[in-house]
Every structure is written in structure tokens, then in C-alpha cells.
Design an enzyme around this catalytic site. Structure first.
Site, mmCIF file in Angstrom:
data_model
loop_
_atom_site.group_PDB
_atom_site.id
_atom_site.type_symbol
_atom_site.label_atom_id
_atom_site.label_comp_id
_atom_site.label_asym_id
_atom_site.label_seq_id
_atom_site.Cartn_x
_atom_site.Cartn_y
_atom_site.Cartn_z
ATOM 1 N N ASN A 158 0.850 -1.198 0.000
ATOM 2 C CA ASN A 158 0.000 0.000 0.000
ATOM 3 C C ASN A 158 0.882 1.243 0.000
ATOM 4 O O ASN A 158 1.986 1.230 0.544
ATOM 5 C CB ASN A 158 -0.912 0.011 1.232
ATOM 6 C CG ASN A 158 -2.014 1.053 1.117
ATOM 7 O OD1 ASN A 158 -2.308 1.544 0.027
ATOM 8 N ND2 ASN A 158 -2.621 1.389 2.243
ATOM 9 N N SER A 159 0.414 2.282 -0.631
ATOM 10 C CA SER A 159 1.140 3.552 -0.643
ATOM 11 C C SER A 159 0.165 4.666 -0.313
ATOM 12 O O SER A 159 -0.966 4.676 -0.790
ATOM 13 C CB SER A 159 1.784 3.794 -2.012
ATOM 14 O OG SER A 159 0.814 3.771 -3.039
ATOM 15 N N VAL B 117 3.750 1.063 2.723
ATOM 16 C CA VAL B 117 3.778 -0.053 3.671
ATOM 17 C C VAL B 117 4.271 -1.308 2.968
ATOM 18 O O VAL B 117 3.765 -1.677 1.900
ATOM 19 C CB VAL B 117 2.384 -0.296 4.279
ATOM 20 C CG1 VAL B 117 2.423 -1.484 5.240
ATOM 21 C CG2 VAL B 117 1.894 0.961 4.995
ATOM 22 N N ASP C 289 -7.640 11.400 10.884
ATOM 23 C CA ASP C 289 -7.407 11.080 9.472
ATOM 24 C C ASP C 289 -8.207 9.843 9.079
ATOM 25 O O ASP C 289 -7.664 8.866 8.560
ATOM 26 C CB ASP C 289 -5.917 10.859 9.221
ATOM 27 C CG ASP C 289 -5.602 10.765 7.726
ATOM 28 O OD1 ASP C 289 -6.405 11.263 6.915
ATOM 29 O OD2 ASP C 289 -4.563 10.178 7.374
#
Length: 668
Positions: free
Chosen positions: A321-322, A328, A478
Site C-alpha cells: 500500500n502507498s 507499507v 485522518d
């Protein structure tokens, strides 16, 4: 003597440029009676008897003399004396047959007819116009000047209307050029020590400037001369929104880092901003550019002095994942008891800290630039708060501490999971956590396969965030679907996995209590009480509009916002800006959380889901553990439930008169 061909004006000739070689045409504004035309002269006889008689009474025979010019016809007045002298002083020498024009002769208007036959001047007649004719000529001249000035003013006003601003197209092009020159001058005068950094900073800043220029151009071009409500305005502004959003996507994709985070923030404001922006920028919620493994290796060397393979077993080269600030990688970690577990290793993008302040300055500049052309767009103050938030997110040690504090606050909740932190493998830019498998909260198909009850999941999800806001005053700031995973507990209940703890906000105690009362009054449709607490929170004269921004009822949020826009017209952005600017900064993050809750509520098809949070806000008002406080809580909750049932009953019987919670919207 040949017949004298003369040309006489009916009421005087005004501002006719003399022709030297041939008189072939005359202006349409002068009334001529054409009697005869030969190959060299234009002859007409004026019907004005007064002027004709005057000419007959004042003949002046001139000696015959050869000339090198064609007939000249003009009027001597204050407008053309100097013009005539300038044009004809050197033509034909100083022949005595040319009527002398005194430079200072402006008191009387005279006409001179110089007539030529076969290259011989036979006569030249000078006369003084009657006073009434002279006055009419002067009056006509003055009216012409006034009309010319009026036309000029109308043209300037039309140009201003087309520009839609105090700036013309030429003006904002000039500002753009000057901005580029100013940026280049700064880099020349005060360049970075490293030439690579110079290139990087220069290019990134030019991208920002170019994007700001394009966005401004799109709106100016497509909305030029149009006002809200005009035919074609809606279609043109959609085109401008779409092109401007694409410019922002290009900028964020190229500059990465902070710009991706800004794109995510914009994409979360889907009940305020145009859908063209939301659709275009939502791509960055889950798919952000990532860096190569070589860059990851360099960061590990700087942070730990080791290679990833020296710290982990089977460290995957490609990220799973980005995000905006980090990517990650999945890896395996051998514990002290020789147990091998799966971990998620979060690696910050290299160089992000160095770019951080420069990028924030660039964003501030472009927002200021856009504000020049759109005065109602006054949201640059948000960058100050964003800068503070982002500095927290860039510290992974702070993120690890937030996750552990959150775990302590919900220690008794068996349906909330927070990944464990492995401190021995964590630094300010590398975070190692427990790897938890789950399905994204917005993946309906995946949730159905798990057999998750959507209504139960929604109540769990909304209650967890309601407790953060109303009870604990410690808010995960977030939230988006990528940070919320769902799995099943051993007893088949939904288990919510909360990820990404980089940004939390501590809510002031007084703000927390006022917000609890505000939420409760909005749910009950109590406009007077809700406006009172909205004013206490800082909404001021716009207190009645704060409830729309909170959008407690997702099914009515768009309708309420449209009503607000109709009332405020072109001042909608100004009002929203004033509300957000004056609210406590914690509430800004609460609004962001509300957006996520609304999205999930709509996605799951839950009705009146806000009521579940309302019960939690009542608990936030009575947080004490003593028996009196608990009794007050249960009594208030009981009364609240009764009021809601009564309102719901009335709503079903008379839907046009009562709505929940938008019963207050008619006050807007």
C-alpha cells in the site's frame, strides 16, 4: 472665365480630411445635391440660400496661376486648423491663391473653396458663416465629443464585466509573468548549496505556479461575462471544475508527498466542494505513487544503519500500500521467543522532511495567487492548521504513542482492534506494527462474504468515533475507508480494525461540552438552542448554518446545502470560510470525521444513524462516575428517546411540516 464649380455645405462642413489629388467620394453624413460629375471635379449646389447669397455678395477674384494640386475643400475651425497647416504647408509652394490660416484664429468659423479649371485657379472665395450656422456646427461638435466619451465608458464597463474582476486578462497574465520572474530571482539570489536541490525546488515551485495559473485561466475563460443564473453558466462552470480538478491531479501526482495529503483532504470535503473535484482527487485515497526499494534501502541505512533484510525475514520489495506520506511493506519478524509473525513496516518517503516547508510555502503562494482573482476564496488560513497536523504525522514515534493511548481508552471494547507496535524496530521514519488481515469497511461484497451485519457494523463504527469526540475528547483525525478494516470476532461479531494513528487531536473540555449540547439540539430540531451553542463555538452570526456543515442527516445534506446556497447566493464561500475560520480548530477535524460517517451511512443505507451518536453525546454531557451524574444521564437519555419518537411520529403524519434533523433548515 469657365464656369466656377463650387462645393458648398448645407450647414457647414465638419472634420473632413482634404484630399490632395482626387476628390472621389464624400461622407454619408453630409447632404449633397449632385448635379454634374466630370472626370476631374465633384460639383454640387447647396440649397441653403443664406449661404449662397453670402457668397455672391463677397466674391474675391484671384489672379490666374498654375498649381500642382487638385481642388481643396475644408473647414477652418479649432479642430482642423492645425491639422490643415501640418498637412498642406509644403504643398504647392506659397501661392497667393491659398487662403492664409492664422494659427490663433479660433474665434470664427470660415470656409474656403479653392476651385481649379484645367490646372488654372479661377477664383477663391472666403466667407464668414452666419452665427446660427456656426453655433449649430459647434453644438454638433460638442455632442459628438460627448457621444464619443459615452461610447468609450460603455466599452470600458463592458470589458470590466467580461473580466469578472478588477483584473483584466492582460493584468493577470502580467502577474503570472512577474511571479515567475520573482521566483527565478529568489533562486538566483539565494540558491541552495546543492545544485540538485536547486533543480528540485525550482521545478516543484514552477509546477505549483503553473497549476495555479491554469486553474485561474479555466475559471476566467469559461465564466467570462457570465453570472450565476445566466444561461450557460452551469454548463461552463462544470467544464471549469473538471479542467481545474485535472490540473490539481497532475500537480499532486508530480510533486507527491504533501500534495497527495492535500488532495486527500480535499476529496473528503464532498458535501462542500464540487463533485468534479471529489471524483478526480479520490484516486489518491488509495493509490498514491510509491518509491523504489533502492530508496527504501537508503532510508533504512540512515535511520538504523542496517539493511531491511538484516532486521526482518522476507521483507517484500514491492509495497502492499502507498499513501501520501509513506508506503507499507509486508515482512516477517522473528521475536525473542523465536516466534515468527507477520508485520507491516511503514516507511516514510525519503526527503519528505526537507521538502515539507518549501511545499507548504508553495501552496500558500498559489492560494494567495488564486485569491487575487477570486476574492471570495479565502481559505489560505487552513494551511497553518494543515502544517501543524502534517508535522505530527511525519513523526512515526508520535504515531506509535497515539495508537497505544487509543488502545488504553478502549481497553474494555472487544470489538475494536489496534495493531501492536514493535518498538525495537521503530524510529521517527520507520514504524513496525502487527499485521492484521481484514476487509475495507466500504467493501460491501467482502463484508457480505464475511457474513457481517451492516447495521450492527455501522452502530459499532459510529459509536467508536462518537466516543472519541463526545466522551474522550481524543479524536483520530485522518479517518477514511482505507484506514478502517473489518474482521470477525470468534463469536461472529464485527471487529473494527483502526489503522494510521499519525494524527490525533485533543479537544478542549469546554469545546467538547458545547459540541455535545449542539449535537443534541440539532437532532431534536431545536433551532434556538443549536444557534446558541453554535455561537459559543465561534460561528457568530452564521450560527444557523453550522448545522448544515455538520450534515447530521445524510439524506438531507445536499438539499440543505442547496437551500443555503440559494439564500446566500454568491456569498456561500464567504460564509463557509467565516464559519470554519472562527471555529476551534478541533472542530475542523470533527467535520472531517462527520464526512466519513456520512459516507458510510449512505453506503450502508442506514436511516437515522445519527441518533446513535446523539445518545453518545448525551453520555458526554454526564461523564462523572457518581450516582447523581449517572441518574441524570439515564433520565436525560430517556427524555431524549421519547422526544425523538414523538418527532418521528409527527414526521410520518405530516412530512411536509416536520423533518428530522433538517426541521431547522427553514430557519436558514
Amino acid at each position: 472665365m469657365n464656369q466656377i464649380h463650387s462645393t458648398i455645405l448645407k450647414k457647414g462642413i465638419l472634420n473632413i480630411k482634404p484630399q490632395i489629388r482626387n476628390i472621389t467620394k464624400c461622407t454619408n453624413t453630409i447632404n449633397y445635391n449632385n448635379n454634374n460629375i466630370n472626370n476631374r471635379y465633384f460639383t454640387s449646389i447647396n440649397k441653403n440660400k443664406n449661404i449662397e447669397n453670402l457668397l455672391q455678395q463677397q466674391p474675391q477674384q484671384q489672379p490666374q496661376q498654375q498649381l500642382q494640386q487638385q481642388p481643396i475643400l475644408f473647414v477652418q475651425n479649432q479642430n482642423n486648423i492645425n491639422y490643415f497647416k501640418r498637412e498642406y504647408t509644403n504643398i504647392g509652394g506659397t501661392s497667393p491663391n491659398r487662403q492664409s490660416v492664422p494659427e490663433n484664429s479660433t474665434t470664427k468659423t470660415t470656409a474656403t473653396a479653392t476651385v481649379e479649371t484645367d490646372n488654372v485657379v479661377n477664383s477663391s472665395t472666403t466667407f464668414t458663416l452666419p452665427k446660427e450656422v456656426e453655433e449649430e456646427i459647434i453644438d454638433k461638435n460638442e455632442r459628438g465629443k460627448e457621444q464619443e466619451q459615452e461610447n468609450k465608458q460603455q466599452k470600458e464597463q463592458k470589458d470590466d464585466n467580461k473580466s469578472g474582476s478588477i483584473f483584466s486578462i492582460k493584468g493577470w497574465l502580467t502577474i503570472s509573468i512577474l511571479s515567475v520572474l520573482a521566483l527565478g530571482t529568489k533562486l538566483v539570489i539565494d540558491p541552495p548549496q546543492n545544485i540538485d536541490k536547486l533543480d528540485l525546488a525550482f521545478i516543484r515551485n514552477l509546477r505549483v505556479l503553473y497549476a495555479g495559473f491554469k486553474i485561474t485561466f479555466y475559471y476566467k475563460y469559461y465564466l467570462m461575462g457570465l453570472n450565476r443564473g445566466d444561461e450557460g453558466f452551469a454548463e461552463n462552470i462544470q467544464i471549469a471544475h473538471k479542467l481545474a480538478a485535472k490540473a490539481m491531479v497532475d500537480l499532486c501526482y508530480q510533486n507527491k508527498g504533501i500534495f497527495i495529503k492535500v488532495a486527500q483532504i480535499i476529496a473528503s470535503l464532498d458535501h462542500i466542494l464540487p463533485q468534479e473535484y471529489i471524483k478526480s482527487l479520490s484516486i489518491f485515497q488509495d493509490h498514491a505513487p510509491f518509491v523504489t526499494f533502492e530508496e527504501v534501502e537508503k532510508l533504512f541505512k540512515i535511520e538504523t544503519g542496517k539493511h531491511p533484510d538484516d532486521m526482518f525475514i522476507d521483507f517484500e520489495r514491492l509495497p502492499i500500500n502507498s499513501a501520501s506520506l509513506a508506503q507499507v511493506h509486508k515482512a516477517k519478524l522473528k521475536l525473542e521467543n523465536d516466534e515468527i509473525i507477520e508485520v507491516a513496516v511503514k516507511v516514510q518517503y525519503p526527503g519528505l522532511m526537507n521538502k515539507f516547508q518549501k511545499d507548504m510555502d508553495s501552496l500558500d503562494n498559489v492560494l494567495t495567487y488564486i485569491t487575487l482573482f477570486f476574492p471570495s476564496f479565502q481559505f489560505s488560513w487552513i494551511l497553518g492548521e494543515a502544517s501543524s497536523c502534517l508535522s505530527q504525522e511525519l513523526d512515526f514515534v508520535n504515531e506509535a504513542k497515539n495508537s497505544e493511548k487509543m488502545k488504553q481508552l478502549f481497553i474494555g471494547n472487544q470489538q475494536l482492534s489496534i495493531p501492536k507496535v514493535y518498538w525495537n524496530h521503530t524510529t521517527k521514519r520507520i514504524l513496525t506494527m502487527e499485521f492484521i488481515h481484514g476487509v475495507r469497511i466500504d467493501n460491501r461484497e467482502g463484508l457480505d462474504k464475511l457474513g457481517i451485519d451492516l447495521k450492527e457494523l455501522y452502530y459499532l463504527f459510529s459509536d467508536i468515533f462518537a466516543q472519541q469526540i463526545f466522551v474522550h475528547g481524543f479524536l483520530h483525525s485522518d479517518p477514511h475507508p482505507g484506514n478502517l478494516l473489518v474482521r470477525k470476532t470468534p463469536n461472529g461479531k464485527p471487529d473494527l480494525v483502526l489503522l494510521d494513528h499519525g494524527l490525533y487531536k485533543k479537544i478542549d473540555e469546554n469545546v467538547r461540552l458545547d459540541f455535545c449540547h449542539l449535537w443534541k439540539s440539532l437532532c431534536l430540531g431545536d433551532a434556538k438552542t443549536s444557534e446558541f451553542y453554535a455561537e459559543r463555538l465561534g460561528a457568530g452570526i452564521y450560527a444557523k448554518h453550522l448545522g448544515i456543515l455538520l450534515n447530521l442527516n445524510p439524506s438531507k445534506s445536499r438539499e440543505n446545502l442547496r437551500n443555503m446556497k440559494r439564500e446566500l447566493k454568491d456569498q456561500t464561500l464567504v460564509v463557509i470560510n467565516e464559519i470554519l475560520k472562527n471555529l476551534p480548530k478541533e472542530i475542523l477535524l470533527v467535520l472531517k470525521t462527520n464526512n466519513l460517517i456520512r459516507q458510510i451511512t449512505t453506503h450502508f443505507g442506514i436511516e437515522n444513524g445519527f441518533l446513535n451518536m446523539a445518545k453518545t453525546c448525551i453520555k458526554g454531557i454526564y461523564t462523572g462516575n457518581d450516582i447523581i451524574t449517572k441518574l441524570k444521564y439515564y433520565l436525560t437519555l430517556c427524555i431524549f428517546n421519547i422526544e425523538i419518537k414523538v418527532i418521528d411520529f409527527i414526521k410520518k403524519r405530516k412530512p411536509p411540516q416536520v423533518e428530522i434533523p433538517s426541521t431547522y433548515h427553514h430557519h436558514h
